[in-house]
Design a protein around this motif. Structure first.
Motif: not given
Length: 498
Positions: A69-85
């Motif tokens: 789940l800790k690896e998932l946390g950083q991946s989820i953040f990167m998904v947000g970064v991508s969608a946010g742009g």
């Protein structure tokens, strides 16, 4: 004022963005030291975990069968970064730069505060998703606003200054984390730091270039008058008429609402969008592999974190000087080629020569760092005002795909050890070649309309300070000089900054 304010906001925003990298990287490292005996007890605490990592482990029980789940946390953040742009780019081009910047600040502060008090890890991940989108949106929309209120001769300095604020924020984050040593306190401190940025609703002006492109000439005039007062410049009425009157003649075109499809309508703009997205994909894939994803740094993680940020500051200064002398394409493309050559050299070096590999890898990391920071400045300049942040958002979304796929490329070493560096070398080389197919924008007024975007790079604009005699685009009326100051450049007032 605008540039310094945006720089401060970006610094705070990037502190939060890099907070996730520092947190989850330390979690990854400490989990490797966790013993099988600890896992057999299925307890929330683990040996070898301390400080920020220990607090997070204990809060969400990220051990044993839940360690993934800790690896998932950083991946989820990167998904947000991508969608946010992409989302922030669309809203910025539709509703304006200023409201989008403020909305990102509110979302960033709200998600940060909520993340500090939530006890459910799923909710924490959702909040990290929102934080990633807000941080990325604040940076790119803020950067777009800054370069749109500044003159062509100052765009390079302003863009690199904002890029520097990312590294400065990272240094601050590393120091703050070193003294707090508790993830809850750090999370809360970073969230509270966003509160003063809410004043941007009153401090930041809307981009006059965006207002004029959307036929809001009266609001643009007010914004220009405020800038003139701040810069202590008196602008004659005929200048206002020259700036705004041509736009009033085309109300239908300027009141049109643009969308992502407009980036692909014209052949020239379509080529720019696809090429810039591909270059960003290659750059970020290699950047994450050589800089952020490097696992060969031993020692204190806080010190390594700060030293990496200080290196980024030095690289940004190198990029600033280089772009002032040689322009955008030679610097971005040249450093991509250099990084690619370094990766290929590492792939060709025997594995027993680790001393040689270490120095060549360092050269590649430095080169890709310069390419990354300079590409950040270059990207908004190739898109027209009416779709600028949408174009940057598409390119940024492509870059995050490169960041997500980068770790999987490293797994190719199981097939053949040199294969990952060979792949990264080819990616850098192709990215560098792609840069030279894009138009040069150094000293050239920004394109406003889709028509300007189609003409960009076809010798239709005159560089400031040169004697090139070329045909200008339809809506470019050139610089207007009052008392020795350039106050109008391609329909937009500028002196030093708003």
């Amino acid at each position: 004022m605008v540039c310094s304010s945006i720089g401060l906001g970006v610094g705070v925003s990037h502190s939060k963005a890099r907070y996730g990298h520092l947190l989850f990287s330390s979690l990854r490292k400490t989990n490797e030291d966790q013993s099988l005996e600890t896992c057999s007890k299925i307890g929330p605490r683990s040996s070898g975990v301390s400080g920020i990592s220990s607090a997070l482990f204990n809060s969400y029980n990220l051990v044993c069968e839940r360690h993934w789940l800790k690896e998932l946390g950083q991946s989820i953040f990167m998904v947000g970064v991508s969608a946010g742009g992409l989302i922030s780019g669309t809203t910025s081009d539709r509703f304006g730069r200023r409201p989008t910047v403020v909305a990102c600040i509110v979302l960033q502060m709200g998600s940060g505060l909520a993340a500090a008090f939530t006890t459910d890890y799923v909710i924490f991940l959702v909040l990290r998703l929102l934080a990633g989108g807000a941080a990325n949106g604040l940076f790119y929309v803020g950067l777009t606003l800054a370069i749109e209120v500044i003159g062509s001769s100052k765009r390079n300095v302003v863009g690199m200054t904002i890029s520097l604020s990312w590294a400065v924020g990272t240094v601050f984050l590393g120091g703050l984390a070193y003294f707090l040593r508790d993830w809850w306190s750090l999370q809360l401190a970073l969230a509270v730091m966003s509160a003063p940025l809410l004043s941007y609703w009153w401090l930041l002006p809307e981009s006059p270039r965006w207002l004029l492109s959307n036929n809001r000439t009266e609001q643009a005039k007010i914004s220009i008058q405020k800038a003139a007062k701040f810069n202590k410049v008196t602008i004659p009425d005929e200048v206002y008429e020259k700036v705004t009157k041509p736009k009033d003649k085309e109300p239908r075109e300027k009141s049109k609402k643009y969308n992502l499809i407009d980036l692909f309508r014209g052949p020239r703009l379509r080529m720019i969008t696809v090429t810039m997205s591909s270059v960003w994909f290659a750059t970020v894939a290699v950047y994450y592999a050589l800089i952020i994803g490097s696992a060969d740094l031993a020692g204190d993680p806080y010190l390594n974190f700060v030293l990496g940020a200080l290196l980024e500051i030095g690289l940004s200064l190198v990029g600033l000087v280089a772009m002032e002398k040689w322009g955008r394409r030679p610097v971005v493309g040249g450093f991509l080629f250099l990084s690619g050559a370094a990766c290929l050299a590492v792939a060709a070096t025997p594995t027993e020569r680790q001393d040689v590999i270490r120095y060549i890898s360092l050269l590649g990391r430095c080169a890709i760092g310069v390419a990354f920071t300079t590409l950040t400045v270059y990207s908004p300049e190739v898109f027209p005002t009416v779709v600028r942040t949408m174009g940057v958002g598409v390119a940024n979304m492509s870059s995050r795909a490169g960041g997500i796929l980068s770790p999987f490329v490293s797994l190719l070493a199981d097939v053949w050890p040199p294969l990952p560096m060979l792949t990264f070398g080819i990616l850098c080389t192709l990215g560098g070649a792609g840069v030279f197919s894009l138009p040069e924008t150094f000293g050239i007024p920004l394109p406003d309309t889709l028509e300007d975007g189609e003409k960009l790079g076809r010798k239709q604009q005159t560089k400031i300070g040169t004697t090139d005699k070329t045909t200008e685009p339809k809506h470019n009326r050139g610089p207007v000089v009052v008392s020795g100051h350039v106050i109008c450049d391609n329909d937009v007032f500028h002196h030093d900054e708003f």
